[in-house]
Design a protein around this motif. Structure first.
Motif, short mmCIF file in Angstrom:
data_model
loop_
_atom_site.label_atom_id
_atom_site.label_comp_id
_atom_site.label_asym_id
_atom_site.label_seq_id
_atom_site.Cartn_x
_atom_site.Cartn_y
_atom_site.Cartn_z
N TRP A 127 -3.97 16.72 -3.55
CA TRP A 127 -4.55 17.98 -3.57
C TRP A 127 -5.41 17.69 -4.96
O TRP A 127 -5.67 17.08 -5.69
N GLN A 128 -6.36 18.58 -4.83
CA GLN A 128 -7.80 18.57 -5.70
C GLN A 128 -7.06 18.99 -7.13
O GLN A 128 -6.08 19.82 -7.34
N PRO A 129 -7.61 18.30 -8.35
CA PRO A 129 -8.75 17.49 -8.34
C PRO A 129 -8.23 16.04 -7.98
O PRO A 129 -9.00 15.18 -8.23
N PHE A 130 -6.89 15.73 -7.70
CA PHE A 130 -6.68 14.40 -7.83
C PHE A 130 -6.89 13.56 -6.44
O PHE A 130 -6.95 12.40 -6.39
N SER A 131 -7.34 14.35 -5.20
CA SER A 131 -7.63 13.53 -4.13
C SER A 131 -8.89 12.77 -4.32
O SER A 131 -8.78 11.63 -3.73
N LYS A 132 -9.88 13.43 -5.32
CA LYS A 132 -10.87 12.35 -5.49
C LYS A 132 -10.58 11.19 -6.30
O LYS A 132 -11.26 10.31 -6.17
N THR A 133 -9.52 11.32 -7.06
CA THR A 133 -9.10 10.24 -8.05
C THR A 133 -8.37 9.24 -6.88
O THR A 133 -8.54 7.89 -7.03
N ILE A 134 -7.63 9.59 -5.89
CA ILE A 134 -6.88 8.79 -5.09
C ILE A 134 -8.07 8.11 -4.17
O ILE A 134 -7.85 6.86 -3.98
N LEU A 135 -9.07 8.86 -3.71
CA LEU A 135 -10.12 8.14 -3.02
C LEU A 135 -10.77 6.95 -3.67
O LEU A 135 -10.93 5.93 -3.19
N LYS A 136 -11.20 7.38 -4.90
CA LYS A 136 -11.61 6.49 -5.65
C LYS A 136 -10.84 5.15 -5.82
O LYS A 136 -11.60 3.86 -5.61
N LEU A 166 0.84 -1.40 -0.06
CA LEU A 166 0.03 -0.04 0.06
C LEU A 166 1.00 1.26 0.03
O LEU A 166 0.54 2.01 -0.87
N VAL A 167 1.84 1.21 0.70
CA VAL A 167 2.83 2.35 0.83
C VAL A 167 3.36 2.54 -0.56
O VAL A 167 3.47 3.87 -1.21
N ALA A 168 3.92 1.41 -1.10
CA ALA A 168 4.25 1.67 -2.55
C ALA A 168 3.22 2.12 -3.60
O ALA A 168 3.80 3.10 -4.34
N LEU A 169 2.05 1.87 -3.45
CA LEU A 169 1.11 2.50 -4.24
C LEU A 169 0.83 3.88 -3.79
O LEU A 169 0.72 4.58 -5.01
N LEU A 170 0.86 4.31 -2.57
CA LEU A 170 0.82 5.83 -2.39
C LEU A 170 1.73 6.45 -2.99
O LEU A 170 1.79 7.56 -3.47
N LYS A 171 2.93 6.04 -2.87
CA LYS A 171 4.10 6.65 -3.45
C LYS A 171 4.09 6.91 -4.91
O LYS A 171 4.54 7.99 -5.45
N GLN A 172 3.84 5.61 -5.62
CA GLN A 172 3.50 5.77 -7.16
C GLN A 172 2.50 7.07 -7.47
O GLN A 172 2.57 7.64 -8.37
N TRP A 173 1.22 6.97 -6.80
CA TRP A 173 0.36 7.92 -7.10
C TRP A 173 0.66 9.27 -6.46
O TRP A 173 0.45 10.13 -7.33
N ARG A 174 1.53 9.61 -5.81
CA ARG A 174 2.18 10.72 -5.27
C ARG A 174 2.98 11.16 -6.57
O ARG A 174 2.81 12.42 -6.89
N ASN A 175 3.74 10.31 -7.03
CA ASN A 175 4.49 10.78 -8.30
C ASN A 175 4.04 11.17 -9.53
O ASN A 175 4.07 11.76 -10.25
N GLU A 176 2.62 10.11 -9.53
CA GLU A 176 1.88 10.45 -10.84
C GLU A 176 1.17 11.75 -10.75
O GLU A 176 0.98 12.35 -11.62
N VAL A 177 0.48 11.95 -9.62
CA VAL A 177 -0.66 13.07 -9.40
C VAL A 177 -0.06 14.32 -8.59
O VAL A 177 -0.60 15.40 -8.72
#
Length: 57
Positions: A35-44, A10-21
């Motif tokens: 941050w918006q609008p990507f926080s909604k994407t991460i929550l989804k 999960l930590v690896a996914l969160l880091k990947q998403w951090r780098n992505e968005v």
């Protein structure tokens, strides 16, 4: 979202998403910030992972 156990995947996914968005980890509060609008994407994405986990149990 409170993460009770440390999950390396999960930590690896969160880091990947951090780098992505864009986003950051706040060590003081032990939380991830996106941050918006990507926080909604991460929550989804997290909700989809949760749904997959519930169905597999």
């Amino acid at each position: 979202m409170k993460l009770v156990t440390f999950n390396h995947d999960l930590v690896a996914l969160l880091k990947q998403w951090r780098n992505e968005v864009g986003g950051k980890y706040d060590g003081k509060y032990k939380s991830w910030q996106y941050w918006q609008p990507f926080s909604k994407t991460i929550l989804k994405r997290l909700q989809e992972l949760h749904d997959l986990g519930v169905k597999s149990e």
